[in-house]
Design an enzyme around this catalytic site. Sequence first.
Site, PDB file in Angstrom:
ATOM      1  NE  ARG A  35      -1.129  26.644  29.637  1.00 57.90           N
ATOM      2  CZ  ARG A  35      -2.218  27.287  30.025  1.00 57.90           C
ATOM      3  NH1 ARG A  35      -2.137  28.196  30.973  1.00 57.90           N
ATOM      4  NH2 ARG A  35      -3.380  27.041  29.461  1.00 57.90           N
ATOM      5  CE  LYS A 198     -24.252  24.504  31.225  1.00 57.23           C
ATOM      6  NZ  LYS A 198     -24.048  25.798  31.897  1.00 57.23           N
ATOM      7  N   GLY A 354      -9.968  22.434  27.100  1.00 55.90           N
ATOM      8  CA  GLY A 354      -9.418  21.952  28.365  1.00 55.90           C
ATOM      9  C   GLY A 354      -9.596  20.483  28.692  1.00 55.90           C
ATOM     10  N   GLY A 377      -9.551  28.421  25.635  1.00 56.23           N
ATOM     11  CA  GLY A 377     -10.441  29.491  25.188  1.00 56.23           C
ATOM     12  C   GLY A 377     -10.040  30.065  23.840  1.00 56.23           C
TER      13      GLY A 377
END
Length: 396
Positions: A35, A198, A354, A377
Site C-alpha cells: 500500500r 457465501k 481480499g 470492500g
Amino acid sequence: MKTISDFNFSNKKAIIRVDFNVPLNEQFQVTDDNRITAAKPTIDKIVNDGGVAILMSHLGRPKNGPEDQFSLKHIVSKAEEVLGKKITFVSDSIGSEVEKTVANAQPGDIILLENLRFYKEEEAGDKSFAEKIAKLGDIYVNDAFGTAHRAHASTAIIADFFPENKCFGYLLAKEIESIDKVLNDSQKPVVAVLGGSKVSSKITIIENILDKIDHMIIGGGMMFTFIKAQGGHIGNSIVEDDKLDLALEILKKAKEKNVQIHIPVDVIAADAFDNNANTQTVDADNIPAGWQGLDVGPKTLEEFKPVILNAKTILWNGPLGVFEMEKFAQGTITLGDFIAEATKKGAFSLVGGGDSVAAVKQFGLEDQMSYVSTGGGAMLEMLEGKTLPGIAAISK
C-alpha cells in the site's frame, strides 16, 4: 475526472489521504508494504513539482483514542525506505504542533500525521475535525481507494473545503478506471469468476454485473448452494440452505440474459477441514456423507480453461478452493495461471476482493494480472453499482 496530473504543486501544500493501513508483526515491523508502494507515484509527483506532501492515514481499529500499537510512527522507517526520502512524523493529526510543522515545511518535504482514528470524529465524519485538517493544505488529494467507501472526515467531508482544488491521486484514478473498464467499457467476451464461501455476500454484485458479462464461473464454498439447489448431494460441504431459491433465481436470470454459468463438475473432497485430511476426487453433485468439497477437481479446470483463455475481459473475485491449505490450493493456482495466460494474450484482467488478492500475491501471479485492486470492500461496493462517498466527494 480531475486527477493529480491536472495540478502543478510547486510551492503548494497538498494534504493527501493515503491508505497506509499496513500489517505489522509483533515487533511493529511492516510485513507487507504494497500500500505504501502503491501511493509512491502520487507522492513523487507532488514533491518533484516542488510541493509539500502532507500524508494522513488510519492504521487498524483503535478503540480508545491514542494506542501505541496503532501509531503510524511504526511505519516511518519502511515508508522512508519505499519512498527514498526522509519523512517528518508528527505525533498528532490536528492542533498547534501539526500546524507549526506544516508552516515550517520546505518544498519537497514529506510530513506524516498520526493515525486519524485516534480521534472518534474521523469515523463519525465530523465537519469541524475535517476543517481542522483542511486548514493544513492548499490542495486535497484522495489516493486511498481502500477507504473510499467510508464517509469519514478525511475521505469525504474534507473535500467540501476544497471546492476547486481537489483531485484523485494516481492510485485511486487507476482503480476507478479499471473497474469502469470491466463494468462499462469491456471487450467481449467478459468472464466473471466469483468465489468465496457465501452467495449472500455476492448477490448484489451478481445482480449488477449480469447485464455486462457473457460467462460466470462460480467457485469456492458458494458453489455448493447452487449444486444443492439443483438436487445435488454435497455431503458436509458448506452451504447456505436459506439461499437455495436465490441460487435457482440467479440461474434463471442468467439464462434469460444469455449468460453462461459454469459450476464445478468435480471436487477434491476431504474427510475433515484439515490439510492432513484424507482426500478423494468425486463428482461435485455426489459427495459422500461425512466428506466436504474443499477445492475444484481436474475435470472442472479442463472445462474452465477455454472459457478463460477465450476471454477479452476477466474479473476475478474470490478463490476456487481453500487455497490457504496447500492440499486445496491447486484449483486457485491453476485458475490464476489461466488468467495470466489470457492476460499475456491481450485480455484485461482485474483481480479484487481480499482473498483473490491474497492468492495472486501468495502464488507470485500479481505481476501477470492487468490490475490488482488495493481495496476489497470499496471494490465490491463499486461492482455492486454503489457510488462511493470518497469518489463522489471529489467528483461533485
